[in-house]
Design an enzyme around this catalytic site. Sequence first.
Site, PDB file in Angstrom:
ATOM      1  N   SER A 189      21.802  83.285  -3.444  1.00  0.00           N
ATOM      2  CA  SER A 189      21.402  82.186  -3.559  1.00  0.00           C
ATOM      3  C   SER A 189      21.999  81.836  -5.168  1.00  0.00           C
ATOM      4  O   SER A 189      21.592  80.465  -5.546  1.00  0.00           O
ATOM      5  CB  SER A 189      19.788  82.249  -4.039  1.00  0.00           C
ATOM      6  OG  SER A 189      19.389  82.281  -2.363  1.00  0.00           O
ATOM      7  N   SER A 228      20.236  79.396  -2.350  1.00  0.00           N
ATOM      8  CA  SER A 228      19.086  78.683  -2.509  1.00  0.00           C
ATOM      9  C   SER A 228      18.910  77.736  -3.755  1.00  0.00           C
ATOM     10  O   SER A 228      18.290  76.706  -3.972  1.00  0.00           O
ATOM     11  CB  SER A 228      17.822  79.161  -2.224  1.00  0.00           C
ATOM     12  OG  SER A 228      17.587  80.075  -3.026  1.00  0.00           O
ATOM     13  N   LYS A 279      14.980  76.773 -12.147  1.00  0.00           N
ATOM     14  CA  LYS A 279      14.683  76.595 -10.442  1.00  0.00           C
ATOM     15  C   LYS A 279      13.267  76.723 -10.461  1.00  0.00           C
ATOM     16  O   LYS A 279      12.639  77.507 -10.935  1.00  0.00           O
ATOM     17  CB  LYS A 279      15.410  77.743  -9.739  1.00  0.00           C
ATOM     18  CG  LYS A 279      15.499  77.819  -8.303  1.00  0.00           C
ATOM     19  CD  LYS A 279      16.248  79.006  -7.624  1.00  0.00           C
ATOM     20  CE  LYS A 279      16.079  79.341  -6.139  1.00  0.00           C
ATOM     21  NZ  LYS A 279      16.883  80.202  -5.733  1.00  0.00           N
TER      22      LYS A 279
END
Lengths: 436, 56
Positions: free
Chosen positions: A139, A115, A40
């Site tokens: 997330s 997210s 990420k």
Amino acid sequence: MNAFITVTREQALAEARVLDAEQAAGRLRSPLHGIPIALKDNIDTAGVRTTAASAVYDDRVPKEDAEVVRRLAAAGAISIGKLNLHEFANGGTSATSYFGPVRNPWDLRRNPGGSSGGSAAAVSAGLCYGALGTDTGGSIRTPASWCGIVGLKPTYGLVSIRGIIPLTLSLDHCGPMTRTVEDAAMMLHAMAGYDRLDIASVTHAKEDYLAALQQPVSALRVGIPRAPFFDHLDEDVAKAVEEALRVLAKLTRSQKDVMLPSTRETSLPGEMYAYHEEMYKRAATRYMIPTRNNLKRGAEAKASDYVRARWALELLRRTIDDSFQEIDVVALPTRRRSPRTVDDARKREESEKVRNPELENTQAFNAYGIPAISVPCGFTRDGMPVGLMLAGPRFSEGRLLSLAAAYQKATEWHTRRPPLQPDTPVPALAPTEGER
Amino acid sequence: MVAGAQSDNPWASESLAGAAAAIRARRVTPSELVRACLERIEIYNPKVECLYHRDA
């Protein structure tokens, strides 16, 4: 899908050649030797741009790897790139990103959750074997659920978050996102461990999460926190989750309804602002509208409110294991609904309205600081994946992995892959306020 | 069970554990796995969709 912000092609191939030679010489660094993964893009990588999907960090190149990246590289995993996310991990759809919204591989009109949306989309579509996500309010688990993969948020402090751009440091976690439970155990094994320089890190005796997969689950007592986590469930989600509970009933000793403690007084809006204060004062307009609005709220937060919330959070974390005296795990839907379209998500996020958190199932577990895993447990009639969340007391990762693995052995939901083809059309997006 | 997204490259349908077992058995090299992933990224994630520009 727009899952990647950066692909580190040459670097990955160069690392692979070194690992090829070691393999040929019969030297494997760990079970992760030579496995392509992706990170990420709020996780620092030395010499590789790390943006948090924000214009604010458009040209930010860290000097050092995050501790968790260092550990995975030492284990022989190969990073092939940096994954798109909701700007600064501050939202649950990955629709708000400077690099454009992420699409859900199961239906490109919809959002993948967030997210860690790029992480979930990439793993689901087979672009890498595993990914790192971060989880401050769901997330990792939300996108795992909506993209039909496995996502594990470990106990607070088990995996180092040093070198990860913070959202709310007191609630931030880093964890693996993979196609199977076994894969998640393999990644966690390389990631977990004390880091003195990470203020969130806690000491915990090293566990063998792969061995834990073999533990029997027949003695486990399962709690079902129906209120409020099963309220207003989508009909198809309810059907999938009730069926999953029937499968769990056959595998385990007992099931009973339970209540988990309230987390109402533990909101910490000032903490995000603490990290962004200087940049926000200097260049607020470089943040996208939804993030800017959240930072504005953070700037208005009072110190005394923050201190009281932090006290409540500490007490909750000290006492949460009391809820697991008569049960060993809880089982509940990861999300109560399917994801909206990207267009709808962007419109809602740009509106000033503060969202109703009542339909939220993931956030409480960040406050509790206990491990929680989302596993695929079915599909809605229109083909969107549904996730089942299992959670247990602090440091019960081994127990959760064993039960999730037993569930996966009894079902085949995790083997389904999105119907994506090279010529699947990518639907156009409506422009938002921020783009006009 | 394996649907379209996985059928073009045989390594794409493997789990991480499956790929790790193939590495151990020397049925595949790290370079081959990396190339398989890069190929799929080119197909399914060909460009960065940049909707917001710095000067906007």
